[in-house]
Design a protein around this motif. Structure first.
Motif, PDB file in Angstrom:
ATOM      1  N   VAL A 171       9.261 -13.218   6.506  1.00 37.07           N
ATOM      2  CA  VAL A 171       8.878 -12.961   5.311  1.00 37.07           C
ATOM      3  C   VAL A 171       8.737 -11.736   5.655  1.00 37.07           C
ATOM      4  O   VAL A 171       8.232 -10.662   5.464  1.00 37.07           O
ATOM      5  N   PRO A 172       9.157 -10.455   4.398  1.00 39.97           N
ATOM      6  CA  PRO A 172       8.860  -9.219   4.309  1.00 39.97           C
ATOM      7  C   PRO A 172       7.566  -8.761   3.537  1.00 39.97           C
ATOM      8  O   PRO A 172       6.514  -9.899   2.657  1.00 39.97           O
ATOM      9  N   GLU A 173       7.143  -7.773   3.611  1.00 38.09           N
ATOM     10  CA  GLU A 173       5.419  -7.480   3.794  1.00 38.09           C
ATOM     11  C   GLU A 173       5.374  -6.103   3.129  1.00 38.09           C
ATOM     12  O   GLU A 173       6.289  -5.349   3.419  1.00 38.09           O
ATOM     13  N   VAL A 174       4.571  -6.140   2.214  1.00 35.57           N
ATOM     14  CA  VAL A 174       3.865  -4.374   1.727  1.00 35.57           C
ATOM     15  C   VAL A 174       2.835  -3.901   2.554  1.00 35.57           C
ATOM     16  O   VAL A 174       1.632  -4.512   2.654  1.00 35.57           O
ATOM     17  N   GLU A 175       2.960  -2.666   3.329  1.00 30.62           N
ATOM     18  CA  GLU A 175       2.338  -2.517   3.961  1.00 30.62           C
ATOM     19  C   GLU A 175       1.483  -1.016   3.097  1.00 30.62           C
ATOM     20  O   GLU A 175       1.720   0.087   3.329  1.00 30.62           O
ATOM     21  N   ILE A 176       0.094  -1.028   2.768  1.00 32.20           N
ATOM     22  CA  ILE A 176      -0.421  -0.234   1.982  1.00 32.20           C
ATOM     23  C   ILE A 176      -1.783   0.025   2.729  1.00 32.20           C
ATOM     24  O   ILE A 176      -3.152  -0.370   2.462  1.00 32.20           O
ATOM     25  N   ARG A 178      -3.860   0.613   5.535  1.00 30.38           N
ATOM     26  CA  ARG A 178      -4.271  -0.243   5.875  1.00 30.38           C
ATOM     27  C   ARG A 178      -4.014  -1.603   5.691  1.00 30.38           C
ATOM     28  O   ARG A 178      -4.342  -2.536   6.862  1.00 30.38           O
ATOM     29  N   GLN A 179      -3.603  -2.063   4.621  1.00 33.63           N
ATOM     30  CA  GLN A 179      -3.500  -3.445   4.102  1.00 33.63           C
ATOM     31  C   GLN A 179      -2.402  -3.606   4.170  1.00 33.63           C
ATOM     32  O   GLN A 179      -1.924  -2.926   3.593  1.00 33.63           O
ATOM     33  N   ARG A 180      -1.756  -5.125   4.544  1.00 33.52           N
ATOM     34  CA  ARG A 180      -0.942  -5.311   4.307  1.00 33.52           C
ATOM     35  C   ARG A 180      -0.766  -6.763   3.580  1.00 33.52           C
ATOM     36  O   ARG A 180      -1.344  -7.686   3.244  1.00 33.52           O
ATOM     37  N   LEU A 181       0.164  -6.734   2.841  1.00 24.54           N
ATOM     38  CA  LEU A 181       0.609  -7.746   1.328  1.00 24.54           C
ATOM     39  C   LEU A 181       1.556  -8.236   1.762  1.00 24.54           C
ATOM     40  O   LEU A 181       3.066  -8.210   2.073  1.00 24.54           O
ATOM     41  N   ARG A 182       1.747  -9.632   2.285  1.00 24.66           N
ATOM     42  CA  ARG A 182       2.556 -11.134   2.718  1.00 24.66           C
ATOM     43  C   ARG A 182       3.418 -11.554   0.989  1.00 24.66           C
ATOM     44  O   ARG A 182       1.787 -11.770   0.530  1.00 24.66           O
ATOM     45  N   TYR A 205       2.448   3.853   1.137  1.00 21.77           N
ATOM     46  CA  TYR A 205       3.207   2.020   1.764  1.00 21.77           C
ATOM     47  C   TYR A 205       4.471   2.582   1.930  1.00 21.77           C
ATOM     48  O   TYR A 205       5.029   3.714   1.559  1.00 21.77           O
ATOM     49  N   ARG A 206       5.015   1.483   2.619  1.00 21.17           N
ATOM     50  CA  ARG A 206       6.196   0.855   3.146  1.00 21.17           C
ATOM     51  C   ARG A 206       6.273  -0.452   3.094  1.00 21.17           C
ATOM     52  O   ARG A 206       5.787  -1.367   3.102  1.00 21.17           O
ATOM     53  N   LEU A 207       7.693  -1.019   2.645  1.00 23.11           N
ATOM     54  CA  LEU A 207       8.162  -2.180   3.103  1.00 23.11           C
ATOM     55  C   LEU A 207       8.486  -2.736   4.836  1.00 23.11           C
ATOM     56  O   LEU A 207       8.885  -1.813   5.072  1.00 23.11           O
ATOM     57  N   TYR A 217       6.410   6.035   0.830  1.00 26.88           N
ATOM     58  CA  TYR A 217       7.099   6.385   0.312  1.00 26.88           C
ATOM     59  C   TYR A 217       5.409   6.971  -0.162  1.00 26.88           C
ATOM     60  O   TYR A 217       4.603   6.175  -0.669  1.00 26.88           O
ATOM     61  N   ALA A 218       5.163   7.380  -1.501  1.00 23.20           N
ATOM     62  CA  ALA A 218       3.554   8.435  -2.696  1.00 23.20           C
ATOM     63  C   ALA A 218       3.188   7.261  -3.247  1.00 23.20           C
ATOM     64  O   ALA A 218       4.629   7.486  -4.619  1.00 23.20           O
ATOM     65  N   ILE A 219       2.529   6.612  -3.603  1.00 21.26           N
ATOM     66  CA  ILE A 219       1.585   6.991  -5.409  1.00 21.26           C
ATOM     67  C   ILE A 219       0.604   7.369  -5.373  1.00 21.26           C
ATOM     68  O   ILE A 219       0.018   7.100  -4.979  1.00 21.26           O
ATOM     69  N   GLU A 220       1.254   8.371  -7.127  1.00 20.27           N
ATOM     70  CA  GLU A 220      -0.149   9.095  -6.893  1.00 20.27           C
ATOM     71  C   GLU A 220      -0.549   8.097  -8.302  1.00 20.27           C
ATOM     72  O   GLU A 220       0.150   7.671  -9.745  1.00 20.27           O
ATOM     73  N   VAL A 221      -2.750   8.122  -8.242  1.00 17.90           N
ATOM     74  CA  VAL A 221      -2.853   7.677  -9.112  1.00 17.90           C
ATOM     75  C   VAL A 221      -3.051   8.489 -10.534  1.00 17.90           C
ATOM     76  O   VAL A 221      -4.112   9.460  -9.255  1.00 17.90           O
ATOM     77  N   ARG A 222      -3.003   8.476 -11.334  1.00 17.77           N
ATOM     78  CA  ARG A 222      -3.309   9.080 -12.648  1.00 17.77           C
ATOM     79  C   ARG A 222      -5.077   8.733 -13.027  1.00 17.77           C
ATOM     80  O   ARG A 222      -5.039   7.903 -13.614  1.00 17.77           O
TER      81      ARG A 222
END
Length: 687
Positions: A171-176, A178-182, A205-207, A217-222
């Protein structure tokens, strides 16, 4: 279609017997005989048969003229139906078009996948889609970023949707961070997974899938900013003068990044004076100007001081507050508006009273000296009358100042100052007119000092029975009728103040007679003695607390001793940052490991620890450190696999880790050894 059927259902009741009376009411030419057309011809008599033919002829004429139509406008209905049909087609195709726009894949780079068994498809992510849904209050549409690194507003929902191939168990995961989203499988679509995340802070984050890891990859929050308010008019302080219309326009400009929802003008009215001041708050809702929730709005409100209950001398404070769609609020500084207090007009009875309410102003002794010197300098250019007038004015100023200081001696009037008053020794020695007066008295009568003076009569206090008691109380009684004892000054101060008054009297005498040069010494002595009196009458209170010992200046000044004269220094040993050892260990490994030699998988931990520091720096400056972080991930993958480290990945990683090191402390540099020519030069100088 059901609504159309309900509307057409009453048409089933339409019969010719119902239409005939309607035609008779609508067309007078039918002469109420349309019903004869429904009757058979064999049942009609001759007159009815003729009328039937006549009505049929007229009905045919109405039909040819186009007047015989149904009372329904089909044109409007057809146009509305066509527009609704076009809107239905657009709505039918719009979701598909929007979906096709939002599911555009973004390029994501993964580490090399493991070699699959023969005949099997390798497990990998074949397509990645990103969809960002901004919060509803931002009024921004849903968008799909073109790159894996993107920007988004705070509170937006990010949805990752990936399509995998090969393994069905992984199952792929998103690592944000230190948190991992399944990811969850999408119902009805095999090999499709999705995950959602709400943006709060800027993250990396990375997959991950089946042992493969993507780049970071970076997510910049405004972040949502509070509204910005600028008051254009009036000024921070406004004085409404008498005679000016007591109305002030308040103009303000409001700006927000997403939209404004509320604006308010808060006014605080202050009425009264002293302890009787009353405050009252008035709030004005200015939300009508931001009704459409615009990003920028101009506010206008009128301050009518009489309507707010103000009168002359009152004042008000106001500020503007605003709130945006996210609930953030801000306000301006308080602005002050004051209505000028007018002077109260005197009554006719008061106008005739000659009461001088202005305070008395006196020239100082120093100013009298300056004016005297100025008059002496201008005397050659002035006529005698002007000089005499200005000198007399200076004498009057000197008299006013003398009388003012005479009040400290208990004098109510200036009669005691003059030749008849008791003189101090200073005045008797310095006034040259005193000897002349004594000589005149000696010339008029030589036996002036020889005759006997009568004994003054005894006072009532001595003659009374309480003479002894009065003598004992005399030093402790404050006598207002005696200028010598009508104050509480010390005897030394009193004697010097008497000398000041004598010098002022002598200066006044010469100023009034036009002797400007002769008055100058007396003016200077009066100023000098006056300053001494001021110093003697001052009271010094010693402060309680630490009193430092006196500095031995006599033994330290000009001795050249520098012991204890150095500037204070404070030294503190701080531990190195926690991530510095990991960065130095990674740089040491890069320097000692060859690019062509095989690596030890256990060394991957050294690079991963340095990657934590590099990830934090990439979060702050993704454009600078994000490529180095990707190169570091490739190095870690090569080291884990035991392969030679990537040669192209080393330079960016080394530069990035070197930038993260702390700046070394400056060290002294040894001076270069002098050459033979320099040594010979110094030897010649020392001769």
């Amino acid at each position: 279609m059901l609504a159309v059927a309900l509307l057409l259902w009453p048409l089933r009741l339409v019969r010719p017997s119902i239409i005939a009376p309607r035609l008779d009411r609508q067309f007078a030419a039918l002469e109420d005989s349309a019903g004869l057309l429904l009757q058979p011809g064999d049942t009609l008599n001759l007159l009815e048969h003729l009328q039937q033919q006549r009505v049929a002829q007229r009905l045919h004429t109405l039909r040819e003229n186009g007047r015989l139509t149904l009372p329904v406008s089909w044109r409007t209905s057809l146009v509305v139906t066509a527009l609704l049909g076009l809107a239905g087609v657009a709505v039918w195709w719009w979701p598909a078009t929007q979906k096709s726009e939002l599911v555009a894949g973004v390029p994501v780079r993964f580490s090399p996948a493991a070699v699959a068994a023969p005949g099997k498809v390798p497990a990998r992510i074949v397509e990645t889609q990103v969809r960002v849904t901004p919060p509803a209050y931002t009024h921004q549409p849903v968008f799909a970023p073109a790159q894996a690194s993107f920007q988004g507003p705070e509170g937006a929902r990010v949805r990752w949707q990936v399509r995998v191939s090969g393994s069905r168990r992984a199952v792929p995961e998103v690592e944000i961070g230190r948190q991992r989203l399944r990811m969850q499988a999408v119902a009805g679509q095999a090999g499709l997974f999705s995950a959602e995340y709400t943006l709060r802070n800027s993250v990396l984050y990375r997959l991950r899938f089946a042992g493969t890891v993507s780049d970071d990859y970076a997510i910049e929050v405004r972040a949502d900013q509070a509204p910005i308010i600028r008051i254009q008019t009036p000024k921070p302080y406004t004085l409404v003068e008498f005679g000016v219309r007591p109305e002030l326009p308040v103009r303000a400009t409001l700006r927000d990044d997403y939209g404004l929802s509320r604006a308010e003008l808060v006014i605080t009215v202050a009425q009264g004076q002293g302890e009787a001041v009353k405050f009252r708050e008035v709030r004005r809702d200015l939300s009508a100007a931001v009704g459409g929730q615009p990003a920028q709005a101009n506010l206008l409100s009128q301050l009518n001081l009489p309507q707010l209950g103000l009168t002359y001398g009152d004042e008000l404070y106001f500020y503007v507050s605003a709130r945006d769609n996210a609930g953030h609020s801000s306000r301006t500084d308080a602005y002050l508006v004051q209505w000028q207090d007018t002077a109260v007009a005197d009554s006719p009875s008061d106008m005739g009273m000659g009461v001088k309410v202005a305070p008395a102003y006196f020239r100082s002794q120093r100013q009298i000296i300056i004016d005297t010197e100025k008059l002496i300098a201008e005397k050659p250019r002035l006529d005698a009358a002007t000089v005499a007038s200005r000198a007399n004015n200076l004498g009057f100023d000197q008299q006013s100042l003398r009388l003012r200081y005479g009040k400290f001696m208990g004098e109510e009037v200036g009669g005691s100052i003059g030749p008849g008053a008791p003189r101090s020794p200073i005045a008797e020695d310095e006034e040259d007119g005193h000897d002349e007066t004594a000589a005149e008295h000696a010339a008029e009568g030589g036996d002036h000092h020889d005759h006997d003076h009568p004994t003054p009569p005894a006072t009532s206090a001595i003659a009374s029975l309480t003479a002894e008691t009065d003598a004992l109380m005399d030093p402790y009684i404050h006598k207002h009728d005696d200028s010598e004892t009508a104050d509480f000054l010390e005897p030394a101060v009193k004697a010097k103040l008497r000398a000041v008054l004598d010098q002022m009297w002598a200066a006044e005498l010469r100023l009034r007679t036009g002797q400007l040069a002769e008055a100058r010494p007396y003016e200077d002595r009066a100023l000098k003695l006056l300053k001494e009196v001021q110093q003697q009458t001052r009271a010094y209170v010693k402060k309680a607390g630490f009193v430092p010992p006196p500095m031995p200046e006599a033994t330290l000044r000009l001795t050249g001793e520098l012991a204890g004269a150095a500037a204070p220094q404070r030294q503190q040993t701080l531990p190195a940052p926690a991530l510095q050892p990991a960065v130095r260990a990674a740089l040491r490994w890069l320097a000692t490991t060859s690019a062509t030699a095989k690596t030890n998988p256990a060394d991957a931990r050294v690079l991963e620890q340095a990657g934590t520091a590099l990830a934090g720096a990439a979060l702050q400056r993704p454009g600078v450190y994000l490529p180095a972080l990707r190169a570091l991930r490739e190095l870690v993958a090569d080291v884990r696999a035991g392969r030679p480290a990537c040669a192209e990945c080393r330079p960016p990683v080394e530069r990035a880790l070197t930038d993260l090191l702390a700046v070394p402390a400056p060290a002294p540099v040894a001076a270069p050894a002098p050459t033979r020519l320099a040594q010979h030069y110094f030897q010649e100088l020392s001769r």
